[in-house]
Design an enzyme around this catalytic site. Sequence first.
Site, mmCIF file in Angstrom:
data_model
loop_
_atom_site.group_PDB
_atom_site.id
_atom_site.type_symbol
_atom_site.label_atom_id
_atom_site.label_comp_id
_atom_site.label_asym_id
_atom_site.label_seq_id
_atom_site.Cartn_x
_atom_site.Cartn_y
_atom_site.Cartn_z
ATOM 1 N N HIS A 32 0.846 -1.194 0.000
ATOM 2 C CA HIS A 32 0.000 0.000 0.000
ATOM 3 C C HIS A 32 0.884 1.247 0.000
ATOM 4 O O HIS A 32 1.706 1.435 0.906
ATOM 5 C CB HIS A 32 -0.900 -0.035 1.232
ATOM 6 N N HIS A 65 -2.686 4.598 -3.153
ATOM 7 C CA HIS A 65 -3.761 5.351 -2.511
ATOM 8 C C HIS A 65 -3.471 6.835 -2.693
ATOM 9 O O HIS A 65 -2.593 7.385 -2.033
ATOM 10 C CB HIS A 65 -3.801 4.949 -1.021
ATOM 11 N N MET A 67 -4.082 10.433 -2.108
ATOM 12 C CA MET A 67 -4.713 11.442 -1.257
ATOM 13 C C MET A 67 -4.319 12.795 -1.831
ATOM 14 O O MET A 67 -3.568 13.568 -1.214
ATOM 15 C CB MET A 67 -4.260 11.271 0.187
ATOM 16 N N ASP A 175 -8.377 1.051 5.918
ATOM 17 C CA ASP A 175 -7.081 1.721 6.062
ATOM 18 C C ASP A 175 -7.104 2.664 7.253
ATOM 19 O O ASP A 175 -7.848 3.639 7.269
ATOM 20 C CB ASP A 175 -6.809 2.493 4.761
HETATM 21 C C1 DX5 Z 1 -3.305 7.415 6.312
HETATM 22 C C2 DX5 Z 1 -2.809 6.388 5.330
HETATM 23 C C3 DX5 Z 1 -2.634 5.032 5.899
HETATM 24 C C4 DX5 Z 1 -1.674 4.931 7.043
HETATM 25 C C5 DX5 Z 1 -1.956 3.696 7.829
HETATM 26 O O1 DX5 Z 1 -3.672 8.541 5.619
HETATM 27 O O2 DX5 Z 1 -3.710 6.272 4.231
HETATM 28 O O3 DX5 Z 1 -2.345 4.084 4.883
HETATM 29 O O4 DX5 Z 1 -0.340 4.939 6.641
HETATM 30 O O5 DX5 Z 1 -1.108 3.656 8.925
HETATM 31 P P1 DX5 Z 1 -1.542 2.978 10.309
HETATM 32 O O6 DX5 Z 1 -1.756 1.533 10.013
HETATM 33 O O7 DX5 Z 1 -0.374 3.246 11.170
HETATM 34 O O8 DX5 Z 1 -2.809 3.651 10.747
HETATM 35 ZN ZN ZN Z 2 -3.571 4.604 2.765
#
Ligand code: DX5
Ligand code: ZN
Length: 216
Positions: A32, A65, A67, A175
Amino acid sequence: MDYLAPSVLSADFSTLGNEIAIVAAAGAEVIHLDVMDGSFVPNLSFGAPVISSVRKVTAALFDVHLMIQEPIRYLEDFKNAGADIITVHYEACKNVEETLAKILSLGVRAGLAVSPDTPTDVIEPYIETIDMVLIMSVYPGFGGQTFIENSLDKIKSVREMADSLGRKDMWIEVDGGIDYGNIAKVKTAGANVFVAGSAVFKGNPSVNVKKLRALL
Ligand code: DX5
Ligand code: ZN
């Protein structure tokens, strides 16, 4: 089938390729990759050049992913960098339908993400064409946050929506804040792709991947 998807946001970036190779060898089927633009979310991470560099270390699926605002501008770049799945946020697209169609036209699997405050019914118009729904169980932007409990109801309703529309093959990814204590209930709610950043990369990533996978 269930998939563990380590989020490299919590990896050691000085040796990112190595970290990815380690988690893939330990049994993570999906990697990911969190791309942040400092605008859709209040943080910056990395972009297509970094993904392209680490593409060579593993054949595991690259789950990108995005963002970022108006991701339609960069879809070709991420496809060319080696993405197998590109997920965009419902909240970040001016034209969701067009953005998803463009991902699919590139021959890449398409995912649609919803942030914690976005109701899942916004997904319904798109669910028949996409490959994956991403339920954010933290506010996007940072690793290491606490899982938001009402995400479980959102997962259930998306699984019901997908089933009722004949999409039993739909991947539902969750996630944020997934750890040893909650991964099993996230699965019970109906998810089958489990992102874990800090739970994988804090300590020994190889051991953590095996322990988390064993709970699925
Ligand atoms: C947050 C990200 C996640 C994050 C997850 O915006 O999309 O993928 O890195 O990390 P943990 O598992 O530490 O919540
Ligand atoms: Zn993510």
